[in-house]
Design a protein around this motif. Sequence first.
Motif, PDB file in Angstrom:
ATOM      1  N   SER A   1       4.516  -1.387   3.530  1.00 40.97           N
ATOM      2  CA  SER A   1       4.413  -1.195   4.980  1.00 40.97           C
ATOM      3  C   SER A   1       4.925   0.182   5.383  1.00 40.97           C
ATOM      4  N   SER A   2       5.980   0.659   4.733  1.00 45.98           N
ATOM      5  CA  SER A   2       6.527   1.978   5.057  1.00 45.98           C
ATOM      6  C   SER A   2       5.496   3.074   4.852  1.00 45.98           C
ATOM      7  N   GLU A   3       4.648   2.901   3.869  1.00 41.51           N
ATOM      8  CA  GLU A   3       3.726   3.964   3.499  1.00 41.51           C
ATOM      9  C   GLU A   3       2.526   4.098   4.428  1.00 41.51           C
ATOM     10  N   SER A   4       2.276   3.102   5.266  1.00 46.90           N
ATOM     11  CA  SER A   4       1.082   3.160   6.121  1.00 46.90           C
ATOM     12  C   SER A   4       1.375   3.650   7.537  1.00 46.90           C
ATOM     13  N   MET A   5       2.626   3.895   7.856  1.00 47.32           N
ATOM     14  CA  MET A   5       2.975   4.413   9.185  1.00 47.32           C
ATOM     15  C   MET A   5       3.376   5.882   9.083  1.00 47.32           C
ATOM     16  N   ASP A   6       3.238   6.622  10.167  1.00 50.35           N
ATOM     17  CA  ASP A   6       3.590   8.046  10.148  1.00 50.35           C
ATOM     18  C   ASP A   6       5.090   8.252  10.004  1.00 50.35           C
ATOM     19  N   ILE A   7       5.854   7.428  10.721  1.00 53.48           N
ATOM     20  CA  ILE A   7       7.316   7.534  10.711  1.00 53.48           C
ATOM     21  C   ILE A   7       7.875   6.185  10.286  1.00 53.48           C
ATOM     22  N   ILE A   8       8.740   6.186   9.290  1.00 47.83           N
ATOM     23  CA  ILE A   8       9.327   4.935   8.820  1.00 47.83           C
ATOM     24  C   ILE A   8      10.425   4.531   9.792  1.00 47.83           C
ATOM     25  N   GLY A   9      10.240   3.403  10.457  1.00 46.62           N
ATOM     26  CA  GLY A   9      11.186   2.948  11.463  1.00 46.62           C
ATOM     27  C   GLY A   9      12.072   1.836  10.945  1.00 46.62           C
ATOM     28  N   PHE A  10      13.385   1.996  11.106  1.00 43.50           N
ATOM     29  CA  PHE A  10      14.342   1.006  10.614  1.00 43.50           C
ATOM     30  C   PHE A  10      15.218   0.489  11.743  1.00 43.50           C
ATOM     31  N   ASN A  11      15.365  -0.827  11.796  1.00 40.86           N
ATOM     32  CA  ASN A  11      16.336  -1.467  12.677  1.00 40.86           C
ATOM     33  C   ASN A  11      17.582  -1.801  11.864  1.00 40.86           C
ATOM     34  N   TYR A  12      18.703  -1.198  12.204  1.00 39.73           N
ATOM     35  CA  TYR A  12      20.000  -1.500  11.610  1.00 39.73           C
ATOM     36  C   TYR A  12      20.026  -1.252  10.102  1.00 39.73           C
TER      37      TYR A  12
ATOM     38  N   GLU B   1      10.732  -5.976  14.318  1.00 41.76           N
ATOM     39  CA  GLU B   1      11.345  -6.974  13.446  1.00 41.76           C
ATOM     40  C   GLU B   1      10.349  -8.082  13.100  1.00 41.76           C
ATOM     41  N   ILE B   2       9.172  -7.642  12.660  1.00 45.70           N
ATOM     42  CA  ILE B   2       8.107  -8.567  12.301  1.00 45.70           C
ATOM     43  C   ILE B   2       8.496  -9.315  11.028  1.00 45.70           C
ATOM     44  N   GLN B   3       8.424 -10.623  11.083  1.00 42.37           N
ATOM     45  CA  GLN B   3       8.954 -11.433   9.984  1.00 42.37           C
ATOM     46  C   GLN B   3       8.092 -11.370   8.728  1.00 42.37           C
ATOM     47  N   GLU B   4       6.784 -11.117   8.902  1.00 48.90           N
ATOM     48  CA  GLU B   4       5.912 -11.087   7.733  1.00 48.90           C
ATOM     49  C   GLU B   4       5.715  -9.678   7.178  1.00 48.90           C
ATOM     50  N   ILE B   5       6.461  -8.690   7.696  1.00 52.82           N
ATOM     51  CA  ILE B   5       6.238  -7.291   7.319  1.00 52.82           C
ATOM     52  C   ILE B   5       6.453  -7.057   5.832  1.00 52.82           C
ATOM     53  N   GLY B   6       7.290  -7.876   5.181  1.00 48.76           N
ATOM     54  CA  GLY B   6       7.571  -7.687   3.762  1.00 48.76           C
ATOM     55  C   GLY B   6       6.625  -8.403   2.828  1.00 48.76           C
ATOM     56  N   THR B   7       5.587  -9.027   3.369  1.00 51.48           N
ATOM     57  CA  THR B   7       4.610  -9.738   2.549  1.00 51.48           C
ATOM     58  C   THR B   7       3.352  -8.895   2.380  1.00 51.48           C
ATOM     59  N   GLU B   8       2.496  -9.298   1.459  1.00 54.22           N
ATOM     60  CA  GLU B   8       1.243  -8.579   1.252  1.00 54.22           C
ATOM     61  C   GLU B   8       0.366  -8.629   2.488  1.00 54.22           C
ATOM     62  N   ARG B   9       0.291  -9.806   3.116  1.00 55.71           N
ATOM     63  CA  ARG B   9      -0.518  -9.944   4.334  1.00 55.71           C
ATOM     64  C   ARG B   9       0.096  -9.136   5.471  1.00 55.71           C
ATOM     65  N   GLY B  10       1.414  -9.131   5.560  1.00 54.02           N
ATOM     66  CA  GLY B  10       2.068  -8.343   6.593  1.00 54.02           C
ATOM     67  C   GLY B  10       1.799  -6.865   6.433  1.00 54.02           C
ATOM     68  N   ALA B  11       1.814  -6.388   5.184  1.00 53.98           N
ATOM     69  CA  ALA B  11       1.515  -4.980   4.937  1.00 53.98           C
ATOM     70  C   ALA B  11       0.081  -4.655   5.336  1.00 53.98           C
ATOM     71  N   GLU B  12      -0.826  -5.600   5.106  1.00 57.96           N
ATOM     72  CA  GLU B  12      -2.223  -5.390   5.496  1.00 57.96           C
ATOM     73  C   GLU B  12      -2.370  -5.307   7.010  1.00 57.96           C
ATOM     74  N   ILE B  13      -1.699  -6.210   7.724  1.00 60.63           N
ATOM     75  CA  ILE B  13      -1.764  -6.177   9.192  1.00 60.63           C
ATOM     76  C   ILE B  13      -1.149  -4.890   9.718  1.00 60.63           C
ATOM     77  N   ASN B  14      -0.025  -4.486   9.136  1.00 55.51           N
ATOM     78  CA  ASN B  14       0.630  -3.258   9.571  1.00 55.51           C
ATOM     79  C   ASN B  14      -0.305  -2.062   9.422  1.00 55.51           C
ATOM     80  N   ARG B  15      -0.974  -1.973   8.281  1.00 60.21           N
ATOM     81  CA  ARG B  15      -1.921  -0.872   8.049  1.00 60.21           C
ATOM     82  C   ARG B  15      -3.072  -0.936   9.045  1.00 60.21           C
ATOM     83  N   MET B  16      -3.559  -2.133   9.296  1.00 59.32           N
ATOM     84  CA  MET B  16      -4.668  -2.335  10.228  1.00 59.32           C
ATOM     85  C   MET B  16      -4.300  -1.863  11.632  1.00 59.32           C
TER      86      MET B  16
END
Length: 828
Positions: free
Chosen positions: A495-506, A395-410
């Motif tokens: 962010s969904s596109e950089s992970m192997d499995i798309i994980g959703f909370n609720y 439940e990362i709060q910045e996951i929906g931002t451009e920077r969050g997507a970059e960190i997620n990919r990293m």
Amino acid sequence: MKKEDFNSEWQFVKGYVPSLKVLAMYGKQAQKITLPHDAMIHEARDENTKNGGATGFYPGGVYTYFKTFPVSQEWEEKTVILEFEGVYETAMVYVNGVLAKINKNGYTNFYVDIARYLNFGEENEIKVVADNSSEENSRWYSGSGIYRGVSLYVGDPVQIPLNGVRITTEEADKDAAVVEISTMVANRSRKKEKLVVTVKFEDEEHQVYEDRVHLTSFAESQNTVHQKIAIEKPKLWNCETPHLYRCTIQIYAGEELLDEQELSYGIRKITLDALRGLRINGEPVKLRGTCIHHDHGILGAAAYEAAEMRKCRLLKEAGFNSVRSAHHPAGKAFLDACDKTGLLVMDELTDMWTIHKNNHDFAFSFLDEWQDMIKHMVDKDYNHACVILYSVGNEIQEIGTERGAEINRMLCNAFKELDATRFTTNGMNALNAAGAKVYPVMQELAPLIRKDAGEAGTNDNSGSNAINSFMKLMEGEAGDAFAVHPIVTEVLEESSESMDIIGFNYLTGRHLLEGELHPNKCVLGTETFPADIARLWKVVNSSKRVLGDFTWTGYDYLGEAGCGIFYYDGKSNFGSNYPDRTAYIGDIDLAGYRRPVSFLREIVYGLRKEPYIAVERVDKYGKKCSKTPWMLKDNIASWTWRGYEGKPAVVDVYSDAQEVELFLNGKSLGRKAAGEAHGFTASFETCYEPGVLEAVNYQDGRETGRHLLCTAGEEVLLHVAADQKELRADGEDLCFLTMHLCDAKGTPDLYGKRRIHIEVEGAGTLAAFGNADPQSVESYDAPCWETYDGYALAAVRAGGEKGEISVTIWMEGQEEQRQKILIPVNEK
């Protein structure tokens, strides 16, 4: 490198202490302890602590640990390293008064090279300062101090370095398996060595498979050798048969054994694709998962091997086949237990990245520490068959931002670079990800939110109940509409596109949509509402690319107090109400009792064919209570309600059959539809009448199973069951004593309450005693507790010497019925 248990003979002091000599000057003494040790669980709970309900009102603090040990003169040319598997929160490690290491992450194992600070041929002192004084650093009960084990590693000049062995299953099916063993060999001497590296795999029937290679190891060099072993008709590791091979790697110079390492390894191959889903050894697997926190209830956060095994065993017996470490890396003892019991693991990196969830959490340090955190995590997990997924966040709060997507990919890329054999995910919560964009969505969906709230019959959503209203956006018809909203798609896409499995909370309503948006991806419910299991599992079964779900949560835990408590006095959940101590949201409570939702889940999974009867608490009939999406019903499997004869009672029968018939003392209360079409539940209303309540399943008119509840007799007895027949004399082994009230026929009495006393003598001590009451006020150190829903639980800890533990248990007012249990304590 030779590994030695370093958990015994520590001295513990509350507060910061420069040295034991200073302590003696003030006339105080340190407490002698054996690790693991949770200092927080022994604190007096404080209504005014800043931590509040997040830690169950346990305060933080500073704690000092000392250990003295002899260092041989022979170690002068050796490598000497200490491993701390977990110290909460900030650890400062001193060797003979010199600061050797600071570790900021309380959940990451870390190493301290202590050789340069040692006095050879003398006694040496290790001091650890564990600083958990920055309150509001965790959203759940964290524990304090050295709550996981410590090991000492000593290596000769030619050695297998720490984490120097990696085992990879390249092929695995019922006919053959190919396993590659990669071994790092370090030569820290100033001379060349002619070496032979041998590998042996031994199964449970002592069949041995081996290989050997030659290595010229030049001075001050490090080499990696790769060896492959082919095994015919292998015993494969999976959830049903978690076979473990013993792997031994040895380094020889001529006939001289220079170093060796032994570990357990399960041979299994995991594969993933959108057409066939997740497969283990070629067989499809749906993840029947649960999220869990790391504490053990009455024991706090102390990571005893026996406690980890017990938790895993109970989760497996309840129908789960997978767990998510929420929300931090799992400990080694827990992973060992999962290997042995056959539980798959999603190991999680962290609860936050760069945006705080608590005033003093790890967001301060994350960008400086994440690379080391991931490396330590992969090193820890690589040889564990149970670990199949890495989660990069929750439940990362910045996951929906451009920077969050970059960190997620990293982060995902970093895991893949270090371990290409496993898959990555992230527990994304759209409410967090959408940020301010969520408010116009809420306005748009307001009619559905009000409709769902009205149908659920919830309390007023004003004031402190606002969070319940907010979470309405995540459940029911409104939740499904929110899940597929274009704004949610927009903020989660990159962010969904950089992970192997798309994980959703609720976000259950979004699972199938992702199949259209990302047809080559798989989807997983990384966190879900417990009461949503029937609807969710229908979605899981409808598509191979939907891999399963992880409910919140399988086992109750300390902290996040009041998340699932049924308040009948006007209080609101998440209100930090003292004396709330536990979340009270687990399928299994702190005493190990399986609550009715656990059996509903087992039926939905298709693992139980018999019906199950759950009775709403008759003494609460008609009373309004608080409700959150995490709560199912305030019910229990009991038909003993003294004093409520003739009073209304609501009975639910969980069943996968087409119809269920309920009988009370042989009289039919009617047949009702059940099964998947009706949420696997049939509800009946009757009046309480002592006797026998029995449910019967019917499929196509034919009986397929029965379940009954009987009223307990007036005489109340205490039944005690020990989970271990004997203990090891290592100062760490535990025997859990489960106590429950029953009548002379053994019928459980969950309505009765009795105060239970316990006395432990001999070769062990009472480690903890308590019940599952989420609002209890007693200390788990106390030798007397009242039962809750008929149960209590004690943990008895072995000492360091052989002998016998004598445990005496009795109920208050019935001292003549004392029970004595003898537990032998044998060699390590």
